[in-house]
Design an enzyme around this catalytic site. Sequence first.
Site, mmCIF file in Angstrom:
data_model
loop_
_atom_site.group_PDB
_atom_site.id
_atom_site.type_symbol
_atom_site.label_atom_id
_atom_site.label_comp_id
_atom_site.label_asym_id
_atom_site.label_seq_id
_atom_site.Cartn_x
_atom_site.Cartn_y
_atom_site.Cartn_z
ATOM 1 N N GLU A 45 0.544 -1.548 0.299
ATOM 2 C CA GLU A 45 -0.186 -0.254 0.134
ATOM 3 C C GLU A 45 0.450 1.485 0.076
ATOM 4 O OE1 GLU A 45 -3.133 -0.117 3.645
ATOM 5 O OE2 GLU A 45 -4.179 -1.826 2.287
ATOM 6 N N GLU B 206 -4.253 -9.120 0.573
ATOM 7 C CA GLU B 206 -4.831 -8.117 1.857
ATOM 8 C C GLU B 206 -6.434 -8.817 1.354
ATOM 9 O OE1 GLU B 206 -2.717 -5.787 3.833
ATOM 10 O OE2 GLU B 206 -4.688 -4.591 4.788
#
Length: 919
Positions: free
Chosen positions: A404, A479
């Site tokens: 991220e 995720e």
Amino acid sequence: MRERLSMDKDWRFHLGDPVQAKESSHKAVYGHAKAGGSRGPAGIEWNDNEWDTVHLPHDWSYRQPLDRENGVPDFGYYPRGIGWYRKKFKLDPADKGKQLLLEFDGIATHATVYFNGSILERNFCGYTSFVVDITDRAYFGDQPNLLVVKIDATVSEGWWYEGAGIYRHVWLTKTAPVHIVHRGIWVSPIRQVAGRWLTNVETTMGNESEAAVEYQLISRVAQADGNILAEELTNGSCGAGQSAVITQDLPIEDPALWDVDAPHLYKLHSTLVVNGEEVDTTVTNYGYRTIRICSDTGFYLNDRPLKIKGTCNHQDHAGVGVALPDGIQEYRIQRLKDMGSNAYRCAHHNPTPELLEACDRLGMLVMDENRNFDSSREGLRQLGNMVTRDRNHPSVVFYSLFNEEPLQGTPIGRKMVKRMIRAVKKLDSTRPILGAMNGGVMEDEGTVDVTDIAGFNYMNGGYDKFREKHPNQPIIGSETVSAFSTRGNYISDNNRQIFDSYDREKASWGNSVRESWKTINTRDFVMGTFVWTGFDYRGEPTPYEWPSVSTHFGILDTCGFAKDSYYLYQAFWLDEPVLHIVGHWNWPGQEGQKVKIMAHTNCDEVALYLNDILIDRQPIDIYEQYEWDVAYEPGTLKMEGYQDGQLVKVSEIQTTDEAHTLRVETQKPVLAGDGRDAMAVNVYAVDGQGRFVPTEQSKVSFSMKGSGVILGVGNGDPNCHEPDRAEERSLFNGCCQLIVGSQAGEEDIVLTIEGNGLQPVSYVIPVQPAEEPPFVPSIDERYINNWLITQEIAEARPDPNVTIHPTDMNSWEKVDVSFGALQMLRGASGYVIYRNQAPVSDVEGSGRPYLWFHSISGDVEIYVDGRLQLKQFILWPESLEVPLQGVELKNQVTISVLIGITPDMYSPGIQGSVSIRTK
């Protein structure tokens, strides 16, 4: 031959920067600028007698009181700060000439490593293993070595609980000058045809001797039982100070493959021979397996399509912070395996080596993740460190470069990823690479299409759109989910900051368990999932803050107790029948009120009974499950699960009586008495009939006898503020946990548990005799180093207490007496003076201090603060005790040693270490 010794025992620890007097004299400044001249807590003469004694792994953060006012929610409100570690140890004179390496498996966070007064290493990542070569700076014999580590944990790398301290193992490795270098073995099996494999081995040997050598490398492949299957011998030469890379291919026929269901491991025995003598041996564990990814059908292990059923996990555990004993690593992986999980994402950092070893043994695939998105020299060093450390593990099947990152969808991020991929592929081209992305996947100049796999963090509705644009790019849910639940709780309550367990509470960016798995499992081109998270973890107490100190994301809580979603994943991921009732049946005073009950099952039909009366029978959609509102009536609630009309599973819950006593379950049947083993001990409240009482919240206390110690306690409550280093803990919804560590010995452990109103329970943990692994012992003596000696030998007897001018660096010479007699004194005639200063007010012990000279000879006069303490003629070198008579015990005394020398003396002077002791 090679030795690998544990450095974990008996460190001195100080939290915070020790108070020290400011030294501004020329002598202090001049000395500090020299090799070995570190002063203060990094110096040999620093008094650490009042420091704590700790063993590694060690995390000081969770041991501190929670701090709401100054604490950071992301870190779980635990203080971090600065800490110092010191370890004094001796090396055998037989180690002279060997290469000596210190290996640190992990330090949180920024670390400065001092050895014998010099900075030898700085490390800038709390998750990176690193090595310090102490070969040139080591002392042998009587002179102790001082290893000091200063840690700055005010620096953070993550937004979760990271701990603080030397929280992984430390090792000392001794090798011959000609040796196999650190991480110098890479085993990369290559499948050929018809069951034939080539075991490709790349071995790097180093020659730290002063002459070229002819060597022979013998590599042998062995089964777990020691049976040798293949052998290859290679001859070569290596110049002084050089290294050589040797490549060998050892053929194997039909090896047993490493698989998640049958994790077969092999051993490579590497032996280096010089002049007919074995100088080094190493053993490397590895496995035979193939991995393949397909943009249409996903992941293949050994040519078998395998849906990735993974979890993301941080590395802390209840009771021990991030300083997990090796046994707890195994406990956690086994809990996930029992759930049906086959993959583990190390989020967001590379793990401790022992976790990967557990994954190798138990059959758990691993996504090995890099911590820092960084293509600088330091960033590439950290990335390369991860790859070279972990590439022999068959469990490791993916490398993740980042998580991220704001630059993930930009041209800058693209250039960074390309450089990082080149660095990885140079070291290991056998594993696919990805980044875990929460955006930027549709950008043409981003990172996604230069990696082998597109990693999707959430973006649950974006799989199809991405596939339309990139039909040849494999996809994985790197995720997913981020659902909330609180173990054993069935009514959400914002005031109490707890969630129910019906798979309906989730983060704004996340999905329920059922939504996410349906999306992934119904798309063959999505190779699988890594659920956020396998375990609850300290810090990041989303969506709440204080008093919540840990998360609600886990499928298991911080102790590894299963939440109800654990059984939903079993229903999704196991082939055997699963039938679990979501809820409990203890609702006193609420008779007639509706209670929500839910099934987690892979059966195609479920019948629900209350006190043997059928309430309902329903077909089950596995992605939807089913729930009922049942009027509460004490008794037994039962479910029957049917498959193709046949009863295959029965589950029931009962209304219990009040808690009467406690039931104990241990992670394994015995504890090894080696001083290193550990196990989880789970404690459950039960009524008089032995039935689990899920509503019990009483506090229980623990005591222990035998060869064990309580390392920590926990209960999985995300809002609990009780200390983890304690001998008591409240039950949370009927459960709590101890982490029990072994002490060297054979005495069985007797654990006694008591609670208010509960019948005490005594439980015996058998201790199995086991040899304590080799370790480096610490010593506590105070040594006086860095002596000054007059440079010229005086003909006439000088004043032994002559004043030294602070700027005089030339009339006197600094010497290390531990190296033995000075050559300049042999055969000489006259006098020399040795001078030093040392504290005597804080010497450990209750008796009167004395000086202990390991070896001294000559016509000796010893003065302390100008007062004569001893006058003695010593012809041959010997040890000498000098009681301090009439000396004020203060922070600093001046020691002067006058030595008269004659030409016939064999070895005059101070020629061994000097220490301060007490009687």
